[in-house]
Design an enzyme around this catalytic site. Structure first.
Site, PDB file in Angstrom:
ATOM      1  N   GLU A 150       0.826  -1.215   0.000  1.00 48.59           N
ATOM      2  CA  GLU A 150       0.000   0.000   0.000  1.00 48.59           C
ATOM      3  C   GLU A 150       0.859   1.262   0.000  1.00 48.59           C
ATOM      4  OE1 GLU A 150      -3.094   0.100  -0.528  1.00 48.59           O
ATOM      5  OE2 GLU A 150      -3.930  -1.835   0.048  1.00 48.59           O
ATOM      6  N   ARG A 158       0.731   3.850  -3.156  1.00 47.21           N
ATOM      7  CA  ARG A 158       0.147   5.171  -2.881  1.00 47.21           C
ATOM      8  C   ARG A 158       1.223   6.239  -2.717  1.00 47.21           C
ATOM      9  NH1 ARG A 158      -5.474   4.084   0.346  1.00 47.21           N
ATOM     10  NH2 ARG A 158      -5.626   1.894  -0.134  1.00 47.21           N
ATOM     11  N   ASP A 173      -5.122  -9.503  -8.901  1.00 46.96           N
ATOM     12  CA  ASP A 173      -5.355  -8.505  -9.958  1.00 46.96           C
ATOM     13  C   ASP A 173      -4.117  -7.828 -10.565  1.00 46.96           C
ATOM     14  OD1 ASP A 173      -4.990  -7.143  -7.534  1.00 46.96           O
ATOM     15  OD2 ASP A 173      -6.942  -6.176  -7.499  1.00 46.96           O
ATOM     16  N   GLU A 203     -11.796   1.127 -10.714  1.00 42.71           N
ATOM     17  CA  GLU A 203     -11.380   0.279 -11.835  1.00 42.71           C
ATOM     18  C   GLU A 203     -12.285   0.377 -13.056  1.00 42.71           C
ATOM     19  OE1 GLU A 203     -11.304  -0.556  -8.659  1.00 42.71           O
ATOM     20  OE2 GLU A 203      -9.241  -1.191  -8.269  1.00 42.71           O
ATOM     21  N   THR A 215      -0.658   1.366 -10.308  1.00 45.76           N
ATOM     22  CA  THR A 215      -1.983   0.824 -10.012  1.00 45.76           C
ATOM     23  C   THR A 215      -2.821   1.759  -9.139  1.00 45.76           C
ATOM     24  OG1 THR A 215      -3.134  -1.248  -9.492  1.00 45.76           O
ATOM     25  CG2 THR A 215      -1.435  -0.521  -7.931  1.00 45.76           C
TER      26      THR A 215
HETATM   27  C1  DMJ Z   1      -6.296   0.884  -5.143  1.00 47.64           C
HETATM   28  O1  DMJ Z   1      -5.552   1.068  -3.998  1.00 47.64           O
HETATM   29  C2  DMJ Z   1      -5.483   0.283  -6.241  1.00 47.64           C
HETATM   30  O2  DMJ Z   1      -6.130   0.478  -7.465  1.00 47.64           O
HETATM   31  C3  DMJ Z   1      -5.233  -1.181  -6.035  1.00 47.64           C
HETATM   32  O3  DMJ Z   1      -4.555  -1.751  -7.132  1.00 47.64           O
HETATM   33  C4  DMJ Z   1      -6.547  -1.909  -5.854  1.00 47.64           C
HETATM   34  N1  DMJ Z   1      -7.353  -1.317  -4.846  1.00 47.64           N
HETATM   35  C5  DMJ Z   1      -7.532   0.110  -4.807  1.00 47.64           C
HETATM   36  C6  DMJ Z   1      -8.719   0.627  -5.561  1.00 47.64           C
HETATM   37  O4  DMJ Z   1      -9.808  -0.181  -5.648  1.00 47.64           O
END
Ligand code: DMJ
Length: 458
Positions: free
Chosen positions: A117, A121, A244, A364, A448
């Site tokens: 995370e 982030r 994912d 997403e 992501t």
């Molecule tokens: C985000 O923190 C990122 O996109 C992660 O890859 C998946 N979960 C959340 C959003 O849903």
């Protein structure tokens, strides 16, 4: 807005695959106006964050309060939001915010953080904002953070532990996932390229390879794996949370770094995914769950997080499959007027357990609409985006920001606004409607968490 389920159900009963849900407003989308409206909603959420949660990790919009992930705040929402402000042209706000981070953000805390995370982030946020502004202080912070995170990879297998102490480098928690391990290289690799320190790239790349090397004989990976033994702890295979972005980063690392190892990993993985997870049903194309060793179908579930996959398929060159899957995502969204965390695509409803009926303001499905619009310029994707935006406002907007939903059926709200709502959800919606010069899509790789990265190195 009239929802067309009866018509869709009728089409499905005739066995007609992939119905394209009619979108009521077929007139030209007023994209400039919608971009402005999304920007206004960003300011609505950001203003509430500043008023009630400033310098904390996130906003609690219902109680007008805040939450922190750890005992020391890491300004997660502030950093996650910064490049969205820059892209939206909120220059003054972005400058003030960047100055605050450059002068206040410190990683010198005796706290265990979640490596995945914090990487997506915070490391991602620092790197993209550095590239967008040239502010060297952000790169210095990224390098400091990268150094503090590196001990997480010191397991007997090279698969990172889940948590690392930012001050001591101590690690803990061996139960991890392909998603957490495989979603680090865009950030660590970029840090290597920008600092000239190969250790970041090599370490994070090795971690992904350790997962890939443990794929089953039919080419799938499971949900949980032990970082120390390298043994699978759960063999459920799917595209949902925990796996994912393992696939997402194969495509992205191939493009961003030109690393052919990732081309090979993706080329073999997508064959397995399309063989065992893809599922053609009367309602269209979906990707469900299967056992990683046998390929046996275990669940006919797809969910809000799985909706990243059309974007990845499109980025990989398979726009046709991406478009078909996005139609299924749209059907999922329209079933309740907002998407659930999981959706049983055979029963065409969310599983009964309320925990699968939550909505966390996820980005997403908007991300996929944005990618498909970029590749096809088909206004249908902007119209979809308009539906998503209007439903978000209808069900999640509060007087003070936006709230998650406890249940997409009852629409009961939950007192939390995650930082990715500012980093991703509103950014992708904005970019979907904004003029093309806002961002050079063809030369950008989003991490992501939707932090844009450009290849500024040779
Ligand atoms: C985000 O923190 C990122 O996109 C992660 O890859 C998946 N979960 C959340 C959003 O849903």
């Amino acid at each position: 807005m009239i929802r067309m389920f009866i018509a869709v159900a009728f089409l499905c009963s005739l066995g007609q695959a992939s119905p394209r849900l009619p979108i009521e407003d077929t007139s030209t989308v007023h994209s400039a106006q919608l971009a402005q409206e999304v920007r206004n909603e960003f300011l609505h959420a950001w203003t509430a964050y500043k008023k009630y949660a400033w310098a904390h990790d996130g906003l609690k919009p219902l109680s007008t309060s805040y939450y922190d992930w750890y005992t020391a705040p890491l300004y997660m929402s502030i950093l996650d939001a910064l490049d969205t402000m820059i892209l939206m042209g909120l220059k003054e706000e972005a400058d003030t915010t960047r100055e605050f981070l450059a002068t206040h953000l410190s990683f010198d805390h005796d706290i265990y953080v979640k490596n995945f995370e914090i990487t997506i982030r915070m490391l991602g946020g620092l790197l993209s904002s550095y590239q967008l502004t040239g502010d060297e202080r952000l790169l210095k912070l990224a390098d400091d953070l990268g150094t503090r995170l590196l001990p997480v990879f010191k397991s007997p297998t090279g698969i990172p532990y889940v948590d690392v102490n930012l001050k001591t480098g101590a690690v803990r928690n061996t139960r991890t996932t392909p998603g957490e391990v495989g979603t680090l290289l865009v950030e660590f690799g970029t840090l290597s390229k920008l600092t000239g320190k190969p250790v970041y790239y090599n370490t994070a790349k090795n971690a992904v390879q350790q997962i890939y090397n443990r794929r089953s004989s039919i080419g799938l990976v499971g949900t949980w794996i032990d970082a120390e033994t390298g043994q699978w702890l759960d063999t459920d295979s799917h595209l949902s949370a925990c796996i994912d972005s393992y696939y997402e980063y194969m495509v992205k690392c191939k493009i961003l770094f030109g690393d052919q190892d990732f081309a090979r990993m993706w080329d073999s993985s997508i064959v397995a995914v399309n063989t065992y997870l893809a599922h053609e049903t009367v309602s269209g194309l979906w990707y469900g769950h299967a056992d990683m060793n046998t390929g046996t179908r275990t669940k006919t579930w797809f969910g809000a997080l799985d909706a990243f996959f059309p974007a990845v398929l499109a980025l990989s060159g398979d726009v046709k499959t991406a478009a078909r899957l996005q139609e299924s995502c749209f059907t999922m969204w329209n079933t309740y007027g907002i998407e659930p965390e999981q959706f049983d695509y055979v029963r065409m409803e969310a599983p009964a357990d309320p925990k699968w009926r939550r909505f966390f303001l996820n980005p997403e499905i908007m991300e996929s609409a944005y990618y498909l619009y970029q590749y096809t310029k088909d206004p249908r994707y902007q119209r979809m985006g308009k539906v998503f935006f209007e439903d978000l406002k209808r069900y999640c907007r509060t007087d003070n920001g936006y709230a998650e939903l406890k249940n997409v059926v009852s629409k009961e709200k939950n007192d939390r606004m995650e930082s990715y709502f500012l980093a991703e959800t509103l950014k992708y919606l904005y970019l979907l409607f904004a003029p093309p010069e806002t961002l050079d899509f063809r030369n950008t790789i989003f991490n992501t968490e939707a932090h844009p990265i450009r290849r500024t190195w040779q």
